[in-house]
Design a protein around this motif. Structure first.
Motif, PDB file in Angstrom:
ATOM      1  N   TRP A  39      37.969  34.469  29.742  1.00 39.14           N
ATOM      2  CA  TRP A  39      36.875  34.063  30.620  1.00 39.14           C
ATOM      3  C   TRP A  39      35.868  35.179  30.873  1.00 39.14           C
ATOM      4  O   TRP A  39      34.742  34.913  31.297  1.00 39.14           O
ATOM      5  CB  TRP A  39      37.437  33.574  31.952  1.00 39.14           C
ATOM      6  N   TYR A  40      36.283  36.423  30.629  1.00 38.79           N
ATOM      7  CA  TYR A  40      35.398  37.582  30.772  1.00 38.79           C
ATOM      8  C   TYR A  40      35.215  38.196  29.380  1.00 38.79           C
ATOM      9  O   TYR A  40      35.944  39.116  28.993  1.00 38.79           O
ATOM     10  CB  TYR A  40      36.006  38.631  31.707  1.00 38.79           C
ATOM     11  N   PRO A  41      34.254  37.678  28.590  1.00 39.01           N
ATOM     12  CA  PRO A  41      34.094  38.154  27.211  1.00 39.01           C
ATOM     13  C   PRO A  41      33.707  39.626  27.112  1.00 39.01           C
ATOM     14  O   PRO A  41      34.003  40.280  26.108  1.00 39.01           O
ATOM     15  CB  PRO A  41      32.992  37.248  26.646  1.00 39.01           C
ATOM     16  N   ASP A  42      33.053  40.154  28.144  1.00 38.37           N
ATOM     17  CA  ASP A  42      32.671  41.563  28.152  1.00 38.37           C
ATOM     18  C   ASP A  42      33.810  42.370  28.771  1.00 38.37           C
ATOM     19  O   ASP A  42      34.046  42.316  29.979  1.00 38.37           O
ATOM     20  CB  ASP A  42      31.383  41.754  28.948  1.00 38.37           C
ATOM     21  N   LYS A  43      34.522  43.128  27.938  1.00 40.11           N
ATOM     22  CA  LYS A  43      35.686  43.884  28.402  1.00 40.11           C
ATOM     23  C   LYS A  43      35.308  44.890  29.479  1.00 40.11           C
ATOM     24  O   LYS A  43      36.069  45.109  30.435  1.00 40.11           O
ATOM     25  CB  LYS A  43      36.340  44.597  27.220  1.00 40.11           C
ATOM     26  N   LEU A  74      38.224  44.666  37.823  1.00 40.06           N
ATOM     27  CA  LEU A  74      39.597  45.022  38.186  1.00 40.06           C
ATOM     28  C   LEU A  74      39.650  46.326  38.980  1.00 40.06           C
ATOM     29  O   LEU A  74      40.503  46.503  39.849  1.00 40.06           O
ATOM     30  CB  LEU A  74      40.464  45.150  36.929  1.00 40.06           C
ATOM     31  N   GLU A  75      38.718  47.234  38.699  1.00 36.43           N
ATOM     32  CA  GLU A  75      38.733  48.529  39.370  1.00 36.43           C
ATOM     33  C   GLU A  75      38.091  48.496  40.746  1.00 36.43           C
ATOM     34  O   GLU A  75      38.577  49.131  41.683  1.00 36.43           O
ATOM     35  CB  GLU A  75      38.001  49.567  38.499  1.00 36.43           C
ATOM     36  N   VAL A 109      48.338  38.290  32.392  1.00 37.21           N
ATOM     37  CA  VAL A 109      47.197  37.992  33.264  1.00 37.21           C
ATOM     38  C   VAL A 109      45.924  38.562  32.657  1.00 37.21           C
ATOM     39  O   VAL A 109      44.879  37.900  32.627  1.00 37.21           O
ATOM     40  CB  VAL A 109      47.440  38.575  34.669  1.00 37.21           C
ATOM     41  N   TYR A 110      46.009  39.789  32.159  1.00 32.93           N
ATOM     42  CA  TYR A 110      44.829  40.439  31.576  1.00 32.93           C
ATOM     43  C   TYR A 110      44.282  39.619  30.407  1.00 32.93           C
ATOM     44  O   TYR A 110      43.063  39.404  30.305  1.00 32.93           O
ATOM     45  CB  TYR A 110      45.193  41.846  31.113  1.00 32.93           C
ATOM     46  N   ASP A 111      45.167  39.158  29.523  1.00 30.75           N
ATOM     47  CA  ASP A 111      44.716  38.391  28.361  1.00 30.75           C
ATOM     48  C   ASP A 111      44.144  37.034  28.784  1.00 30.75           C
ATOM     49  O   ASP A 111      43.206  36.525  28.155  1.00 30.75           O
ATOM     50  CB  ASP A 111      45.855  38.204  27.367  1.00 30.75           C
ATOM     51  N   ILE A 165      39.368  33.716  37.689  1.00 29.43           N
ATOM     52  CA  ILE A 165      38.784  33.051  36.520  1.00 29.43           C
ATOM     53  C   ILE A 165      37.539  32.264  36.922  1.00 29.43           C
ATOM     54  O   ILE A 165      36.516  32.299  36.234  1.00 29.43           O
ATOM     55  CB  ILE A 165      39.832  32.120  35.872  1.00 29.43           C
ATOM     56  N   ALA A 166      37.614  31.567  38.053  1.00 29.97           N
ATOM     57  CA  ALA A 166      36.461  30.788  38.517  1.00 29.97           C
ATOM     58  C   ALA A 166      35.261  31.679  38.794  1.00 29.97           C
ATOM     59  O   ALA A 166      34.114  31.235  38.684  1.00 29.97           O
ATOM     60  CB  ALA A 166      36.838  30.008  39.775  1.00 29.97           C
TER      61      ALA A 166
END
Length: 231
Positions: A107-111, A118-119, A100-102, A151-152
């Motif tokens: 879709w979220y290029p900024d880690k 997520l937090e 799921v993370y990958d 993702i959306a």
């Protein structure tokens, strides 16, 4: 404002949309109901930019997404659609071999932004942090739908398009999605949703029935047999 005017779309010779029109303000939820095959998914595909209409116009907050105003030729601006909309299709968009993370990283290029979401952000509200290390192909239907919504929401688009997001989900997941949408609307996001779920219909500021490729606005409080008769 979202302005959709006289959309016409067809598959080959079969015309699906026959002049669909509606408007939506910031913070509004637009509900669309109708029988299977009436064109609801086709409409959302056009709004999301995955399907080109034959004619009509779509504007997101004054920015042209689709228009046939120039010499009758249909033009689209994919960049406007990409920036302005998030799309939750009926089908699962995840790559099953990845975690799921990958999948989210695509879709979220900024880690750092992803970790924050997520937090304590929308991904956390959806409960995705609890299973983000699982392989996507091993998730339940409800978990996959939560990730699809996550993702959306990448980049926090002002408009979210949702194609029957709660179909075949359990009651807990349906309620979690409804609560999430309520928060998004309170933050002045705009939702366009195809649904027959009572909990999601209760969020709608405007309700449209799609029939024969056109949209008819009806009382948003219609339910049960009265709504079925309109369909």
């Amino acid at each position: 404002m979202i302005t959709v005017t006289d959309l016409i779309s067809a598959y080959g010779r079969k015309q699906i949309l026959r002049g669909a029109s509606f408007t939506a303000q910031r913070g509004e939820c637009i509900g669309i109901v109708g029988a299977n095959g009436c064109g609801k998914s086709t409409l959302l595909s056009v709004l999301a930019g995955t399907l080109k209409p034959r004619s009509g116009q779509v504007f997101y907050y004054g920015r042209m997404a689709w228009s046939d105003a120039a010499a009758g030729r249909m033009r689209g601006d994919r960049e406007v659609i990409r920036k302005m909309t998030g799309y939750v299709p009926q089908e699962n968009p995840l790559i099953p071999e990845l975690t799921v993370y990958d999948n989210l990283r695509l879709w979220y290029p900024d880690k750092k932004v992803l970790e924050q979401e997520l937090e304590q952000g929308f991904l956390h509200l959806l409960g995705i942090d609890k299973f983000c290390r699982k392989q996507a192909g091993r998730l339940s239907g409800g978990m996959k739908k939560r990730v699809s919504i996550g993702i959306a929401m990448a980049g926090m688009p002002p408009v979210v398009l949702m194609d029957e997001p709660s179909a075949a989900l359990d009651l807990i997941c349906k309620e979690d999605i409804r609560k999430y949408l309520q928060i998004y609307l309170e933050r002045k996001g705009t939702v366009v949703i195809t649904t027959h779920e009572e909990s999601e219909l209760s969020l709608c500021d405007k309700l449209y029935v799609m029939k024969e490729g056109r949209l008819e606005q009806v009382d948003q409080h219609l339910r049960g047999e009265a709504l079925t008769e309109k369909m």
